[in-house]
Design a protein around this motif. Sequence first.
Motif, PDB file in Angstrom:
ATOM      1  N   GLY A 160       0.809  -1.206   0.000  1.00  0.00           N
ATOM      2  CA  GLY A 160       0.000   0.000   0.000  1.00  0.00           C
ATOM      3  C   GLY A 160       0.847   1.262   0.000  1.00  0.00           C
ATOM      4  N   LEU A 168      -6.657   3.543   5.636  1.00  0.00           N
ATOM      5  CA  LEU A 168      -6.989   2.389   6.478  1.00  0.00           C
ATOM      6  C   LEU A 168      -7.071   2.796   7.948  1.00  0.00           C
ATOM      7  CD1 LEU A 168      -5.270  -1.125   6.155  1.00  0.00           C
ATOM      8  CD2 LEU A 168      -5.929  -0.166   8.355  1.00  0.00           C
ATOM      9  N   TYR A 194      -0.399  -4.441   4.545  1.00  0.00           N
ATOM     10  CA  TYR A 194      -1.760  -4.279   5.060  1.00  0.00           C
ATOM     11  C   TYR A 194      -1.979  -5.070   6.353  1.00  0.00           C
ATOM     12  CZ  TYR A 194      -2.956  -2.113   0.598  1.00  0.00           C
ATOM     13  OH  TYR A 194      -2.998  -1.273  -0.490  1.00  0.00           O
TER      14      TYR A 194
END
Length: 492
Positions: A160, A168, A194
Amino acid sequence: MANVLFLEEVFRTEGVPEFTFVQPPNYNEILLDVRRTGKPVILEGQSGTGKTTTVRRIIEELGDDAKTEYLTSRHAPDVTRIEVVVREKISGRFVIDDFHRLSSELQEQIADTAKLSAEQGDQASGPKLIIIGINQVGSELIQLVPDIAKRTGIHKIAPGRKSDITALVQRGSERLNITIENAEQVYEETRGDYWLTQQICQSICAAANVTKTAAEHTRIRFNIGDVRQRVVERLRSAYYPAVKEFCRGRRFRPSNDPYFKLLRQVGSQESSIVDLNEMANAQPDVKGSINNIKERRLAVLMDSKPLVARHFYYNSETKTFAIEDPALFYFIKHLDWNQLRQDCGFREESPDFEYEVAISFAGENRELARFISESLAALDVSNFFDEMFEANFLGKAWSEQFKEIFSKRSKYVLVLLDQYHAKKIWPTFEREHFTPRIQDESVIPIFLDDTKFVGIPSDIIGIKFKFDPNHSDWRGGATDDIMMKLIDKLSS
């Protein structure tokens, strides 16, 4: 106040995140290929990038009537099911995870099935295959069946971006009615992983006594060092036994630490997937240890220890080593390596050698040299025996290779001394290069007769052995007179 949610529901470390899922940049491209009937799809990328999570999320979003089976190479019944699917061309949607861990034969069968589906396109009646694996799995599959490249959706999911990780953390914070201050440190710690982001956020909240949606808005500050320590301690019971098992090798000896050195080096890398050839060339401090085990010993270790094979992956053909579990990789990156070395029982770190033993002999004693080499290998002792490495040195000059091996790339030189060793050209050449090492006590002589050698003192302590290849039990004698003493020496 919004619905009360539990911390583990918001920042999820297992399954598909409901509230904190962030789409990778190429999410829609993947969705189109997953939706297309018959078109094979390949997702590749390093651990922690959310490959499987992305597929599950897409299939949830599709909401169609197609049944999806999730199969992984880590589960024996699933492997059996995969074999049936590709053999009988069963219709349906099948997600095959950890493709790289399947046998070469089954990989080829899957590739053939994918090719058939790709050729039939929307008219395909067989399985819709979604294949997930580590880096390069797409190119490797194409190499098995080259003509499916243009008809296959190959996607690489990258870690990411900072904006993804920020999103997030923000989504989770809103659900928990909190603000995580200095949140940019989360991205700096996870670098876009993640799973690790979910774990770090969960640990930050738990340490601040936020275990569910807060009744009043709460601001949380954290120290990343403290969070890291808590995460590592939490993972210790799950991973430390496997790490120790790997580092100690197939047969533990206090000086046998190349596996330890390899894993420590991997833990210092950004990626959990490494090419051992490239690493050996780039890291001269551990080049000997890596070359020591990458050809045979590492694969044998995986085969002989299920606990190790469950947590680590190695392809001896491509020399790809991988830690596929992002939690394990994070744990390894932040280990106390000095403590681990002590817990493993290793002595203080020794110089890095490519071979523990290099065997010097004349051709007349090749059978004895081969027996010693095979016996050492069975005891997980790396050794140089020329015929085992002929392929490695194709195109190179033996003279230069022998000079390096017998003078500096081996920890010990084991020499079979007799009249033939004194007369032959190659043994004499080797002797010229290892004789200076006698003063360092790194030459182990085996006296097959009473021949005297210039530069080898007559009072040097060695092993006397009468080698008669025609004697029916010469191997038993070699085991008792040579191998038992040699192992005592190597273990001391």
